[in-house]
Design a protein around this motif. Sequence first.
Motif, mmCIF file in Angstrom:
data_model
loop_
_atom_site.group_PDB
_atom_site.id
_atom_site.type_symbol
_atom_site.label_atom_id
_atom_site.label_comp_id
_atom_site.label_asym_id
_atom_site.label_seq_id
_atom_site.Cartn_x
_atom_site.Cartn_y
_atom_site.Cartn_z
ATOM 1 N N GLN A 44 31.296 41.207 32.385
ATOM 2 C CA GLN A 44 30.161 41.172 33.346
ATOM 3 C C GLN A 44 30.019 40.133 34.207
ATOM 4 O O GLN A 44 29.936 40.360 35.610
ATOM 5 C CB GLN A 44 28.756 41.120 32.498
ATOM 6 C CG GLN A 44 28.369 42.081 31.594
ATOM 7 C CD GLN A 44 27.225 41.803 30.736
ATOM 8 O OE1 GLN A 44 26.712 40.823 30.859
ATOM 9 N NE2 GLN A 44 26.823 43.118 30.022
ATOM 10 N N MET A 45 30.711 38.703 33.966
ATOM 11 C CA MET A 45 30.733 37.706 34.888
ATOM 12 C C MET A 45 31.759 38.070 35.826
ATOM 13 O O MET A 45 31.692 37.701 36.842
ATOM 14 C CB MET A 45 31.072 36.391 34.049
ATOM 15 C CG MET A 45 31.439 35.218 34.790
ATOM 16 S SD MET A 45 31.772 33.790 34.058
ATOM 17 C CE MET A 45 33.150 34.273 33.139
ATOM 18 N N ILE A 46 32.866 38.614 35.344
ATOM 19 C CA ILE A 46 33.864 38.870 36.088
ATOM 20 C C ILE A 46 33.583 40.042 37.463
ATOM 21 O O ILE A 46 33.784 40.015 38.401
ATOM 22 C CB ILE A 46 35.269 39.594 35.452
ATOM 23 C CG1 ILE A 46 35.785 38.178 34.751
ATOM 24 C CG2 ILE A 46 36.292 40.116 36.331
ATOM 25 C CD1 ILE A 46 36.912 38.613 33.535
ATOM 26 N N GLU A 47 32.823 41.055 36.914
ATOM 27 C CA GLU A 47 32.478 42.194 37.642
ATOM 28 C C GLU A 47 31.348 41.185 38.756
ATOM 29 O O GLU A 47 31.386 41.579 39.842
ATOM 30 C CB GLU A 47 31.674 43.270 37.041
ATOM 31 C CG GLU A 47 31.076 44.329 37.903
ATOM 32 C CD GLU A 47 30.954 45.423 37.131
ATOM 33 O OE1 GLU A 47 30.165 46.382 37.697
ATOM 34 O OE2 GLU A 47 31.201 45.614 36.106
ATOM 35 N N ALA A 48 30.573 40.439 38.444
ATOM 36 C CA ALA A 48 29.707 40.042 39.219
ATOM 37 C C ALA A 48 30.197 38.810 40.138
ATOM 38 O O ALA A 48 29.787 38.959 41.283
ATOM 39 C CB ALA A 48 28.514 39.018 38.627
ATOM 40 N N LEU A 49 31.326 38.085 40.010
ATOM 41 C CA LEU A 49 31.975 37.176 40.596
ATOM 42 C C LEU A 49 33.162 37.493 41.446
ATOM 43 O O LEU A 49 33.477 36.979 42.615
ATOM 44 C CB LEU A 49 32.257 36.104 40.022
ATOM 45 C CG LEU A 49 30.974 35.143 39.329
ATOM 46 C CD1 LEU A 49 31.759 34.085 38.350
ATOM 47 C CD2 LEU A 49 30.162 34.853 40.431
ATOM 48 N N SER A 50 33.802 38.736 41.086
ATOM 49 C CA SER A 50 35.054 39.416 41.955
ATOM 50 C C SER A 50 34.624 40.302 42.732
ATOM 51 O O SER A 50 33.498 41.008 42.708
ATOM 52 C CB SER A 50 36.097 39.675 41.097
ATOM 53 O OG SER A 50 35.510 40.769 40.414
ATOM 54 N N GLY A 51 35.352 40.555 43.743
ATOM 55 C CA GLY A 51 35.208 41.700 44.486
ATOM 56 C C GLY A 51 35.536 43.059 43.775
ATOM 57 O O GLY A 51 34.746 44.002 44.340
ATOM 58 N N SER A 52 36.342 42.974 42.920
ATOM 59 C CA SER A 52 36.756 44.227 42.308
ATOM 60 C C SER A 52 37.519 43.889 40.904
ATOM 61 O O SER A 52 38.189 42.786 40.950
ATOM 62 C CB SER A 52 37.397 45.264 43.058
ATOM 63 O OG SER A 52 38.960 44.836 43.664
ATOM 64 N N TRP A 53 37.746 44.483 39.817
ATOM 65 C CA TRP A 53 38.438 44.175 38.813
ATOM 66 C C TRP A 53 38.922 45.657 38.073
ATOM 67 O O TRP A 53 38.156 46.691 38.476
ATOM 68 C CB TRP A 53 37.650 43.358 38.079
ATOM 69 C CG TRP A 53 36.453 43.925 37.030
ATOM 70 C CD1 TRP A 53 35.245 44.109 37.486
ATOM 71 C CD2 TRP A 53 36.813 44.275 35.788
ATOM 72 N NE1 TRP A 53 34.829 44.879 36.442
ATOM 73 C CE2 TRP A 53 35.678 44.981 35.383
ATOM 74 C CE3 TRP A 53 37.733 44.285 34.858
ATOM 75 C CZ2 TRP A 53 35.415 45.491 33.956
ATOM 76 C CZ3 TRP A 53 37.524 44.905 33.523
ATOM 77 C CH2 TRP A 53 36.248 45.471 33.319
ATOM 78 N N PHE A 93 41.692 41.093 38.914
ATOM 79 C CA PHE A 93 40.524 40.997 39.614
ATOM 80 C C PHE A 93 40.897 40.747 40.624
ATOM 81 O O PHE A 93 42.023 39.969 41.012
ATOM 82 C CB PHE A 93 39.614 39.893 38.942
ATOM 83 C CG PHE A 93 39.926 38.429 38.990
ATOM 84 C CD1 PHE A 93 39.878 37.663 39.882
ATOM 85 C CD2 PHE A 93 40.436 37.995 37.636
ATOM 86 C CE1 PHE A 93 40.181 36.458 40.154
ATOM 87 C CE2 PHE A 93 40.965 36.556 37.801
ATOM 88 C CZ PHE A 93 40.891 35.950 38.684
ATOM 89 N N GLU A 94 40.058 40.680 41.915
ATOM 90 C CA GLU A 94 40.426 40.414 43.300
ATOM 91 C C GLU A 94 39.417 39.550 43.763
ATOM 92 O O GLU A 94 38.164 39.800 43.545
ATOM 93 C CB GLU A 94 40.785 41.636 44.006
ATOM 94 C CG GLU A 94 42.054 42.518 43.895
ATOM 95 C CD GLU A 94 42.318 43.432 45.045
ATOM 96 O OE1 GLU A 94 41.386 43.680 45.700
ATOM 97 O OE2 GLU A 94 43.240 44.052 44.745
ATOM 98 N N LEU A 95 39.525 38.744 44.432
ATOM 99 C CA LEU A 95 38.538 37.853 45.258
ATOM 100 C C LEU A 95 38.866 37.562 46.602
ATOM 101 O O LEU A 95 40.090 37.503 47.162
ATOM 102 C CB LEU A 95 38.818 36.427 44.725
ATOM 103 C CG LEU A 95 38.284 35.979 43.206
ATOM 104 C CD1 LEU A 95 38.534 34.551 43.013
ATOM 105 C CD2 LEU A 95 36.839 36.133 43.115
#
Length: 170
Positions: free
Chosen positions: A136-145, A158-160
């Motif tokens: 959930q954190m990865i989804e919230a903070l990254s552009g996509s995953w 993940f992409e930033l």
Amino acid sequence: MTLSGTLVSTNPTWGGLEPSATHRDQLMGPRSMFAGRRCAGATACRLPRDPAAACQARRFTRALLGAWRIDEDSCEVAALLVTELVSNALRHGTGAIVITWTATGSGVRCGVADASPCPPRPHEAGTDEESGRGLQMIEALSGSWGHQPLPQGKIVWFELSVRRPPQYRL
């Protein structure tokens, strides 16, 4: 700072960017994981299945993205997210862990591969649970995953987007 791990691939140029002295020492100094090698930028690192792997992943990420002159806030978000993926690979995966970093048109992409074919499963953590919120954190903070199967395992990525995209070609 000492980085440890095994260099998987390198690129002989910084794509026109010269790293700061601090980042150059972290990536290529006598105590770094690349000691004695004439490489300018790493794109991947193999980590052992060891509790220290998450810390090593953070150091590798900060040094590499710092050398690419990515803004500090993005470096810290990337370090947090790579820590989560490496922790998941340690907890749920098998075999060696390989981190890859790639410059994209608008930012960076990180992948963490392990030998387990099982895809990550987001979990709805209860209020009393101590874990289960990482994806959930990865989804919230990254552009996509997402994740992709590999011939022997999987890669979770993940992409930033970053304020200053790297001038780096792989």
